[in-house]
Motif scaffolding. Structure first.
Motif, mmCIF file in Angstrom:
data_model
loop_
_atom_site.group_PDB
_atom_site.id
_atom_site.type_symbol
_atom_site.label_atom_id
_atom_site.label_comp_id
_atom_site.label_asym_id
_atom_site.label_seq_id
_atom_site.Cartn_x
_atom_site.Cartn_y
_atom_site.Cartn_z
ATOM 1 N N ALA A 142 20.706 64.647 54.490
ATOM 2 C CA ALA A 142 19.206 63.803 54.492
ATOM 3 C C ALA A 142 18.763 63.506 55.979
ATOM 4 C CB ALA A 142 19.751 62.659 53.598
ATOM 5 N N SER A 143 19.638 62.727 56.938
ATOM 6 C CA SER A 143 19.699 62.474 57.711
ATOM 7 C C SER A 143 19.172 63.940 58.479
ATOM 8 C CB SER A 143 20.322 61.986 58.923
ATOM 9 O OG SER A 143 19.801 60.204 57.978
ATOM 10 N N PHE A 144 19.815 65.057 59.194
ATOM 11 C CA PHE A 144 20.416 65.801 59.766
ATOM 12 C C PHE A 144 19.120 66.832 60.036
ATOM 13 C CE2 PHE A 144 21.309 69.905 61.477
ATOM 14 C CZ PHE A 144 22.182 69.539 62.640
ATOM 15 N N THR A 145 18.644 66.661 58.456
ATOM 16 C CA THR A 145 17.275 67.558 58.040
ATOM 17 C C THR A 145 16.529 67.498 58.984
ATOM 18 O OG1 THR A 145 19.051 68.889 56.012
ATOM 19 C CG2 THR A 145 16.268 69.211 57.029
ATOM 20 N N PHE A 146 16.069 66.209 59.052
ATOM 21 C CA PHE A 146 14.799 65.465 59.115
ATOM 22 C C PHE A 146 14.691 64.338 60.751
ATOM 23 C CE2 PHE A 146 14.247 65.916 54.634
ATOM 24 C CZ PHE A 146 12.832 66.583 54.966
ATOM 25 N N LEU A 147 15.879 64.621 61.567
ATOM 26 C CA LEU A 147 15.421 63.911 62.633
ATOM 27 C C LEU A 147 15.041 65.234 63.742
ATOM 28 C CD1 LEU A 147 19.904 64.600 63.868
ATOM 29 C CD2 LEU A 147 18.886 62.607 63.299
ATOM 30 N N ALA A 148 13.903 66.211 63.663
ATOM 31 C CA ALA A 148 13.407 65.830 64.352
ATOM 32 C C ALA A 148 12.122 64.543 64.823
ATOM 33 C CB ALA A 148 13.354 67.490 64.021
ATOM 34 N N PRO A 149 11.319 65.033 63.721
ATOM 35 C CA PRO A 149 10.297 63.808 63.004
ATOM 36 C C PRO A 149 11.261 62.715 64.176
ATOM 37 C CG PRO A 149 11.040 65.281 61.395
ATOM 38 C CD PRO A 149 11.569 65.786 62.249
ATOM 39 N N VAL A 150 12.541 62.012 63.913
ATOM 40 C CA VAL A 150 13.074 61.144 64.466
ATOM 41 C C VAL A 150 12.390 60.859 65.564
ATOM 42 C CG1 VAL A 150 14.547 59.014 64.260
ATOM 43 C CG2 VAL A 150 14.287 60.701 62.524
ATOM 44 N N VAL A 151 13.359 61.579 66.169
ATOM 45 C CA VAL A 151 13.065 61.762 67.588
ATOM 46 C C VAL A 151 11.668 61.934 68.642
ATOM 47 C CG1 VAL A 151 14.060 63.438 69.780
ATOM 48 C CG2 VAL A 151 14.781 63.387 67.933
ATOM 49 N N THR A 152 11.008 63.088 68.295
ATOM 50 C CA THR A 152 9.535 62.981 68.501
ATOM 51 C C THR A 152 8.642 62.005 68.215
ATOM 52 O OG1 THR A 152 8.877 64.232 67.152
ATOM 53 C CG2 THR A 152 9.567 65.470 68.868
ATOM 54 N N GLY A 153 8.547 61.533 66.533
ATOM 55 C CA GLY A 153 7.559 60.228 66.225
ATOM 56 C C GLY A 153 8.241 59.004 66.539
ATOM 57 N N THR A 154 9.316 58.704 66.333
ATOM 58 C CA THR A 154 10.053 57.589 66.433
ATOM 59 C C THR A 154 10.417 57.517 68.019
ATOM 60 O OG1 THR A 154 10.676 57.378 63.960
ATOM 61 C CG2 THR A 154 11.633 55.290 65.614
ATOM 62 N N ALA A 155 11.151 57.913 68.041
ATOM 63 C CA ALA A 155 11.601 57.566 69.732
ATOM 64 C C ALA A 155 10.107 57.852 70.904
ATOM 65 C CB ALA A 155 13.023 58.022 69.904
ATOM 66 N N ARG A 156 9.426 58.683 70.421
ATOM 67 C CA ARG A 156 8.210 59.031 70.699
ATOM 68 C C ARG A 156 9.060 60.138 72.860
ATOM 69 N NH1 ARG A 156 6.325 53.786 69.871
ATOM 70 N NH2 ARG A 156 5.035 54.168 68.797
ATOM 71 N N LEU A 157 9.705 60.681 72.233
ATOM 72 C CA LEU A 157 10.808 61.452 73.055
ATOM 73 C C LEU A 157 9.671 63.068 72.667
ATOM 74 C CD1 LEU A 157 14.280 60.749 72.988
ATOM 75 C CD2 LEU A 157 12.643 59.834 74.600
ATOM 76 N N GLY A 158 10.212 63.766 74.347
ATOM 77 C CA GLY A 158 9.654 65.099 74.121
ATOM 78 C C GLY A 158 10.097 66.676 72.909
ATOM 79 N N GLU A 159 10.422 67.275 73.676
ATOM 80 C CA GLU A 159 10.164 68.544 71.823
ATOM 81 C C GLU A 159 11.873 68.735 72.539
ATOM 82 O OE1 GLU A 159 8.122 71.744 70.565
ATOM 83 O OE2 GLU A 159 6.693 70.479 69.766
ATOM 84 N N TRP A 163 13.917 67.336 73.899
ATOM 85 C CA TRP A 163 14.814 66.400 72.952
ATOM 86 C C TRP A 163 15.470 66.136 71.937
ATOM 87 C CZ3 TRP A 163 17.252 62.171 76.343
ATOM 88 C CH2 TRP A 163 16.529 62.492 78.056
ATOM 89 N N ILE A 164 14.630 67.050 71.597
ATOM 90 C CA ILE A 164 14.989 67.403 70.258
ATOM 91 C C ILE A 164 17.065 67.943 70.083
ATOM 92 C CG2 ILE A 164 15.373 68.702 67.942
ATOM 93 C CD1 ILE A 164 12.557 69.106 67.820
ATOM 94 N N SER A 165 16.991 69.063 71.075
ATOM 95 C CA SER A 165 18.094 70.032 71.283
ATOM 96 C C SER A 165 18.681 68.691 71.699
ATOM 97 C CB SER A 165 17.750 70.875 72.671
ATOM 98 O OG SER A 165 17.094 71.758 71.563
ATOM 99 N N VAL A 166 18.755 68.138 72.377
ATOM 100 C CA VAL A 166 19.679 67.128 72.863
ATOM 101 C C VAL A 166 20.223 65.763 72.354
ATOM 102 C CG1 VAL A 166 20.299 65.200 74.931
ATOM 103 C CG2 VAL A 166 18.254 66.523 75.141
ATOM 104 N N VAL A 167 19.228 65.491 70.871
ATOM 105 C CA VAL A 167 20.165 64.282 69.914
ATOM 106 C C VAL A 167 20.950 66.030 69.038
ATOM 107 C CG1 VAL A 167 19.715 63.262 67.977
ATOM 108 C CG2 VAL A 167 17.995 63.591 70.939
ATOM 109 N N LEU A 168 20.686 66.926 68.879
ATOM 110 C CA LEU A 168 21.535 67.928 67.922
ATOM 111 C C LEU A 168 22.686 68.550 68.692
ATOM 112 C CD1 LEU A 168 18.183 69.979 66.373
ATOM 113 C CD2 LEU A 168 19.784 67.656 65.346
ATOM 114 N N ALA A 169 22.744 68.310 69.905
ATOM 115 C CA ALA A 169 24.682 68.376 70.267
ATOM 116 C C ALA A 169 24.867 67.587 70.458
ATOM 117 C CB ALA A 169 23.295 68.459 71.767
#
Length: 387
Positions: A223-240, A242-248
């Motif tokens: 539920a959370s893993f599938t939609f982590l990308a919008p959390v990273v770029t939207g809520t945390a306001r980080l660049g794309e 950073w999605i790879s970093v958070v997933l790592a």
């Protein structure tokens, strides 16, 4: 641990990369195929539904096939599905390729889970599964962020071609490392119980409880893993990037969680469940509240990855122990249970995106799913712990 076990883990790595990498590619896939992100999230559920249905079905069909031939056929079908997915411009075709790939993955994993436990002494099932599932956790550390990075640099189709290429050495490893059916395999086949007897194991309360808990915990994870990308770029306001970093970070935690649980799940499963369950429950709301802080986001992604996979792998082990009298179908029961959760989790999470919770809705949905698992397990603590 025997070498064939590590070769199976290589194939699991390639398949795990495909299953998880959509978490970092959904926005681009949605844009390219002209659908919403929530609709694109259905690709994750399609894969999970294919595995959930396919695991027992394919395992039943392949129960008398030679293991090496079965594993190789599943990998090649999986490869072909990704080649088609890499070139299609149609969302329905993409959806169909995910279902076909899932069926192949389900068959492979069902056979591999059973084969892995036959390669080690009876009391080391947890350790064997830890090695096998390390392919999945390494995928979340390297394969999934790598797929996201490739998608950012070259487009999401390049990520699909990369998975296709990864499957080829996995197929070669199966050919070279898994022995052809010999005398021992023929003896094992002669000793197999009838399919009806193996299916009858599904009436056991302890097995059903382990499967239900595994489904709920995995639903929370996906539920959370599938939609982590919008959390990273939207809520945390980080660049794309950073999605790879958070997933790592999530993947690094999952590897540690599986490794630690692999040493405890044979002898102390109750300890993993009793400690890891409440901590996992607290972690999802904490991540929802602190997702706007990059340091907290990275830290909690690591912690939740560790707890999710520690608990999930322990429940897989419990399923295999409870289904020990169904040697050719046990792996499919574990696969079906986990992918029931993987199918339901993203669907539940997607419904929260249009609410006031926004991008954080899936994190709260994960907390609710873990709470449901713990409330379900509490009256049956002995069964859940296997004691």
């Amino acid at each position: 641990m025997p070498l064939p076990l590590y070769l199976l883990a290589v194939a699991v790595f390639a398949m795990g990369t495909s299953e998880f990498m959509l978490a970092g590619l959904l926005p681009d896939i949605a844009s390219d195929l002209d659908v919403t992100v929530a609709t694109a999230g259905a690709l994750t559920s399609a894969f999970a539904v294919g595995m959930m249905i396919g695991a027992p079905l394919v395992a039943a069909l392949a129960r008398n096939w030679p293991r090496r031939s079965s594993l190789l056929a599943f990998v090649l079908v999986f490869t072909a599905a990704h080649a088609v997915g890499a070139v299609t411009t149609s969302f329905p075709v993409m959806f169909a390729t995910r279902v076909v790939a899932a069926l192949a993955n389900a068959g492979f994993l069902a056979v591999a889970l059973t084969a892995a436990t036959t390669l080690v002494p009876p009391g080391r099932k947890g350790r064997a599964l830890a090695v096998l599932l390390s392919g999945t956790t390494v995928a979340t550390i390297a394969g999934v962020p790598g797929g996201s990075l490739i998608g950012t640099l070259f487009g999401w189709r390049a990520a699909f071609w990369t998975v296709t290429a990864l499957c080829l050495p996995a197929a070669l490893g199966i050919l070279k490392g898994i022995p052809a059916g010999g005398e021992r395999e023929r003896e094992d086949a002669a000793d197999k119980p009838a399919l009806r007897a193996e299916l009858a194991r599904l009436t056991g309360r302890r097995l059903l409880l382990a499967m239900l808990l595994g489904a709920l915990v995995n639903a929370a994870t996906f539920a959370s893993f599938t939609f982590l990308a919008p959390v990273v770029t939207g809520t945390a306001r980080l660049g794309e990037w950073w999605i790879s970093v958070v997933l790592a970070f999530f993947g690094a935690g999952s590897l540690i969680g599986v490794t630690v649980a692999g040493r405890l799940s044979d002898r102390r499963p109750g300890l993993v469940i009793a400690v890891g369950g409440p901590l996992l429950l607290l972690g999802w709301p904490a991540l929802a509240v602190l997702a706007g802080e990059p340091v907290a986001l990275l830290t909690l992604a690591f912690v939740q990855g560790a707890l999710s996979f520690a608990l999930g792998s322990t429940l897989i082990t419990r399923i295999l122990y409870e289904a020990a009298e169904a040697p050719t179908m046990a792996g499919s029961y574990a696969t079906a249970a986990l992918n029931a959760g993987a199918a339901i989790g993203p669907l539940i999470a997607a419904t929260t995106l249009a609410t006031g919770f926004g991008n954080l809705g899936p994190l709260w949905a994960s907390a609710l799913l873990v709470a449901t698992a713990l409330l379900t397990a509490f009256p049956f603590r002995t069964e859940a712990a296997g004691g």
